[in-house]
Enzyme design. Sequence first.
Site, mmCIF file in Angstrom:
data_model
loop_
_atom_site.group_PDB
_atom_site.id
_atom_site.type_symbol
_atom_site.label_atom_id
_atom_site.label_comp_id
_atom_site.label_asym_id
_atom_site.label_seq_id
_atom_site.Cartn_x
_atom_site.Cartn_y
_atom_site.Cartn_z
ATOM 1 N N SER A 194 -1.123 -0.638 -5.599
ATOM 2 C CA SER A 194 -1.110 -1.836 -6.433
ATOM 3 C C SER A 194 -0.531 -1.542 -7.802
ATOM 4 O O SER A 194 -0.691 -0.445 -8.340
ATOM 5 C CB SER A 194 -2.525 -2.368 -6.600
ATOM 6 N N HIS A 230 0.803 -1.218 0.000
ATOM 7 C CA HIS A 230 0.000 0.000 0.000
ATOM 8 C C HIS A 230 0.836 1.266 0.000
ATOM 9 O O HIS A 230 0.292 2.358 -0.166
ATOM 10 C CB HIS A 230 -0.977 -0.031 1.179
ATOM 11 N N GLU A 290 3.610 -34.046 -1.839
ATOM 12 C CA GLU A 290 2.385 -33.519 -2.420
ATOM 13 C C GLU A 290 2.714 -32.795 -3.728
ATOM 14 O O GLU A 290 3.829 -32.312 -3.926
ATOM 15 C CB GLU A 290 1.737 -32.559 -1.429
ATOM 16 N N LYS A 306 -15.407 -7.203 -7.508
ATOM 17 C CA LYS A 306 -14.691 -8.069 -8.454
ATOM 18 C C LYS A 306 -14.064 -9.271 -7.730
ATOM 19 O O LYS A 306 -14.123 -10.405 -8.217
ATOM 20 C CB LYS A 306 -13.611 -7.256 -9.166
ATOM 21 N N ASP A 307 -13.478 -8.994 -6.547
ATOM 22 C CA ASP A 307 -12.908 -10.099 -5.768
ATOM 23 C C ASP A 307 -13.996 -11.031 -5.269
ATOM 24 O O ASP A 307 -13.791 -12.246 -5.184
ATOM 25 C CB ASP A 307 -12.107 -9.553 -4.573
#
Lengths: 430, 188
Positions: free
Chosen positions: A223, A219, A291, A247-248
């Site tokens: 972004s 911040h 994994e 949007k998220d």
Amino acid sequence: MSFPWAEHYTPKHPLMQWVDEKLPLPRLVYNAIGAGYPVPRNLNYFWNFGVLAGVALVIQIVTGVIMAMHYGANDLVAFSTVEQTMRDVNAGWLMRYAHANGASFFFIVVYLHIFRGLYFGSYKAPREMVWLLGLVIFLLMMATAFMGYVLPWGQMSYWGAKVITGLFGAIPVVGEPIQTWLLGGFAPGNASLNRFFSLHFLLPFVIAGVIILHIWALHIPGSSNPTGVEVQGPQDTVPFHPYYTAKDGFGVGVFLILFTAVLFFAPNYLGHPDNYIEANPLSTPAHIVPEWYFWPFYAILRAFTVDFFFVPAKLLGVLAMFASILLLFFLPWLDTSPVRSGHYRPMFRKFFWILIIDVLVLGYCGGAPAEEPYVMISQLFAGYYFAHFLIILPLIARFEKPLPLPGSITESVLAKYAKADGETAAVPAE
Amino acid sequence: MASVEHSDGQSLSGGEGVRRRDFINIAAVSFAGVGAVVVALPLIDQMNPSADVLALASTEVDLSAIQPGQAIKTTFRSQPLFVRQLTPAEIAEADKVDPSTLRDPQTLEERTVDGKKQWLITMGVCTHLGCVPLGAGEGENRGEFGGYFCPCHGSSYDTAARIRKGPAPKNLEVPKFSFTSDTAILVG
């Protein structure tokens, strides 16, 4: 923080004014992920994955804390308490499958988040610290995932613990004492299981702490965005809320659909049947594999089969595997091109996709048995992985001729819509 | 500190540039530092093997039932131990190899007890990353050198359990052991 035109937090309700005076936590949230954080207006869906990783962490912590309520961290009972959780505890099967598959989905979104950063040059100045903290989170995630996989005390748990702690045994002189210290014995046992449980519970909260630093560091410059052109004025940004919360939110919906599809219809697809056999120190499974999210690194580990300059193959493999991740810490200074976004870097873009293929092939080899042709393919592709970062990226930065950058974020957005309007004349301009 | 110097620099200074307060500061911080290190030692040491884990166990193995060509798996200090009776052909094969060509040069004599060359006693722990190699059990894959084969990363050991191929750096470890009778050994 952030831009001068950011909206200011002005609580209207007397209670909120009172809280703001005593502890301005709502103000902090407002400025961090609310309307007080201006974000470039042109973010695409690849910018969803940071939030998705946060959602995945919350799923892991919630299901994990619940699992811990039903788990016995002792080598005599660990395996059976996990099976009890699956069979007897109300909704225990759901918690465990969500936790096991949640780890896979956490890595899926984090890998996409990392590759987003690689393609769009998010690691470049002024966001180097964001990238470095992200790598710290990635390392913590790998440690957490590894220790969590040991807890069910199945065959893969036990042998995974043995192989991974064996990596430290490869270090000259101090290696074996370190390995014994990590395990609390000469082989994985009750002491190892107990400490892994303790640390597996602790580390997610450490990750949450580093995430706060990651967001804080993000911040300060704000972004990044798909053009890689920095924000120049208020016309280039929109407030995080409601634009990107919406949007998220959509992204979270898609994520949850895919997650629950695997969770309910193929919960064991990403696991190994051998881990439903209780740990047996006298019998190694025919094919030990970690994994899937560790496969590319496992392939690099196994790529070294001969000694080189008096350094044993075992140590070389271990060094190469750790180096493959530590290398990324130097990335902001290896890629010296001033252009951030891969959209405007024609050579970089080609090599980026080659790198993706390289990592996918390494991943495939890491999951395959340790035999030819996989060993040779691993050697070639591991070599290319290092060459990409150490040789190709610096050279591209020197010789590439980038495409012309748009003058601003707004200009690029308007140009895109002007073009779209030209092609479909029927659509009105507004 | 700057403010102290500014307001009352003369009365506090013990000499040119060094003040009593500097000494107290360094002494206090050093003392706290030593204290922190002393506290860290037990915090780190608690992760080392505990007394019950360290309590040395020696293992006795009865060899009478092991036929030439056969091997058994047992445990020594909670890790697998391979006890194998070699056939004359396997001994000949191990002796045929020039030790100087090996990654970890050793002869079969050096790895066995005088006069009991057929008894190969090794840890069943691959020196690569600690898996249990195959080859001790009936019908298991013994690898291309007829000894042991580690399935994890493909290390092959020969009939003297010496590393011949793959990533492992050392031969399988031979623990300290002695014959208590013709058909029994004490490991450890």
